[in-house]
Design an enzyme around this catalytic site. Structure first.
Site, PDB file in Angstrom:
ATOM      1  N   ASP A  24       0.826  -1.203   0.000  1.00  0.00           N
ATOM      2  CA  ASP A  24       0.000   0.000   0.000  1.00  0.00           C
ATOM      3  C   ASP A  24       0.864   1.259   0.000  1.00  0.00           C
ATOM      4  O   ASP A  24       0.495   2.270  -0.593  1.00  0.00           O
ATOM      5  CB  ASP A  24      -1.004   0.015   1.167  1.00  0.00           C
ATOM      6  CG  ASP A  24      -2.269   0.769   0.783  1.00  0.00           C
ATOM      7  OD1 ASP A  24      -2.849   0.437  -0.270  1.00  0.00           O
ATOM      8  OD2 ASP A  24      -2.664   1.695   1.502  1.00  0.00           O
ATOM      9  N   GLU A  72      -9.291  -2.987  -6.529  1.00  0.00           N
ATOM     10  CA  GLU A  72      -9.364  -2.940  -5.061  1.00  0.00           C
ATOM     11  C   GLU A  72      -9.541  -4.361  -4.503  1.00  0.00           C
ATOM     12  O   GLU A  72      -8.860  -4.758  -3.560  1.00  0.00           O
ATOM     13  CB  GLU A  72     -10.522  -2.054  -4.595  1.00  0.00           C
ATOM     14  CG  GLU A  72     -10.258  -0.553  -4.713  1.00  0.00           C
ATOM     15  CD  GLU A  72      -9.187  -0.044  -3.757  1.00  0.00           C
ATOM     16  OE1 GLU A  72      -9.082  -0.578  -2.638  1.00  0.00           O
ATOM     17  OE2 GLU A  72      -8.455   0.880  -4.135  1.00  0.00           O
TER      18      GLU A  72
HETATM   19  C1  HMH Z   1      -5.204   0.019  -2.621  1.00  0.00           C
HETATM   20  N1  HMH Z   1      -6.751   1.885  -2.430  1.00  0.00           N
HETATM   21  C2  HMH Z   1      -5.599   1.330  -2.038  1.00  0.00           C
HETATM   22  N2  HMH Z   1      -4.806   1.925  -1.166  1.00  0.00           N
HETATM   23  C3  HMH Z   1      -5.138   3.132  -0.641  1.00  0.00           C
HETATM   24  N3  HMH Z   1      -4.319   3.711   0.265  1.00  0.00           N
HETATM   25  C4  HMH Z   1      -6.348   3.745  -1.026  1.00  0.00           C
HETATM   26  C5  HMH Z   1      -7.132   3.073  -1.946  1.00  0.00           C
HETATM   27  C6  HMH Z   1      -6.826   5.073  -0.485  1.00  0.00           C
HETATM   28  O1  HMH Z   1      -5.860   6.011  -0.356  1.00  0.00           O
END
Ligand code: HMH
Length: 207
Positions: free
Chosen positions: A45, A196
């Protein structure tokens, strides 16, 4: 009636559920997520947010002036978020230079491809990305475990307000968009929902 963010969610309800409800998140709520799964998510992330920050800058560059305040606030929040990710990685002794896994790589590539897209398309994708995390983490509520601060970061009410402001801006852009731009915005939304889901799955399947 022009396309709106709410309509995108309603028209793709099943995909959106899969994007925001996942065993990875259940594991954070229940404390049953394994460290290797959680750490995979954390490092990946960070890599995502780096690319997302570049995307935010492109969005700002194309935005009408009345949209600046919300987007500049978003960039400020991203600075804080990147610093926070580095602190979390340090606490947990994680290497943030770990290469992106395929689920992160393709999401990052998608955002890079959107750099040249029209503003309504970028605004819709940007809103969808933030909305996904607000909904996914927000659904967990307040957690009395090590994952509470993660759920709070994206699930808090202030972040929810920011997401609603992004939706208003995207709606306004979509109201003035061409049919081709509306089609591209719809496609971007569906891709965000798909990626996602894939991102949670990538972390959940780690180890
Ligand atoms: C995969 N989607 C992902 N990571 C994040 N940090 C966000 C959305 C939102 O910032």
């Amino acid at each position: 009636m022009s396309l709106t963010c709410e309509k995108l969610v309603a028209d793709n309800a099943e995909m959106w559920r899969s994007a925001t409800i996942h065993p990875f998140l259940d594991g954070c709520r229940d404390g049953t997520i394994r460290l290797d799964q959680f750490h995979t998510w954390l490092v990946q992330d960070y890599r995502f947010v780096v690319e997302f920050t570049r995307f935010a800058a492109r969005l700002l560059a194309d935005a009408p002036v009345p949209h600046f305040d919300t987007l500049l606030g978003g960039l400020q929040a991203l600075q804080d978020e990147l610093t926070w990710f580095r602190a979390k990685a340090e606490e947990r002794d994680l290497d943030l230079s770990t290469p992106p896994l395929p689920g992160c790589q393709k999401y990052n590539a998608m955002m890079a491809e959107l750099h040249d897209a029209a503003y309504p398309v970028k605004a819709t994708a940007f809103w969808a990305i933030e909305r996904a995390y607000n909904e996914a983490w927000g659904r967990l509520g307040a957690l009395d475990n090590a994952y509470g601060e993660f759920a709070e970061r994206w699930g808090n009410e202030g972040f929810g307000e920011y997401v609603r402001a992004l939706a208003l801006q995207a709606d306004e852009a979509l109201a003035n968009a061409s049919a081709d731009e509306v089609a591209r915005a719809t496609k971007a939304f569906v891709t965000v929902a798909d990626y996602e889901q894939g991102f949670w799955q990538m972390a959940f399947a780690a180890g």
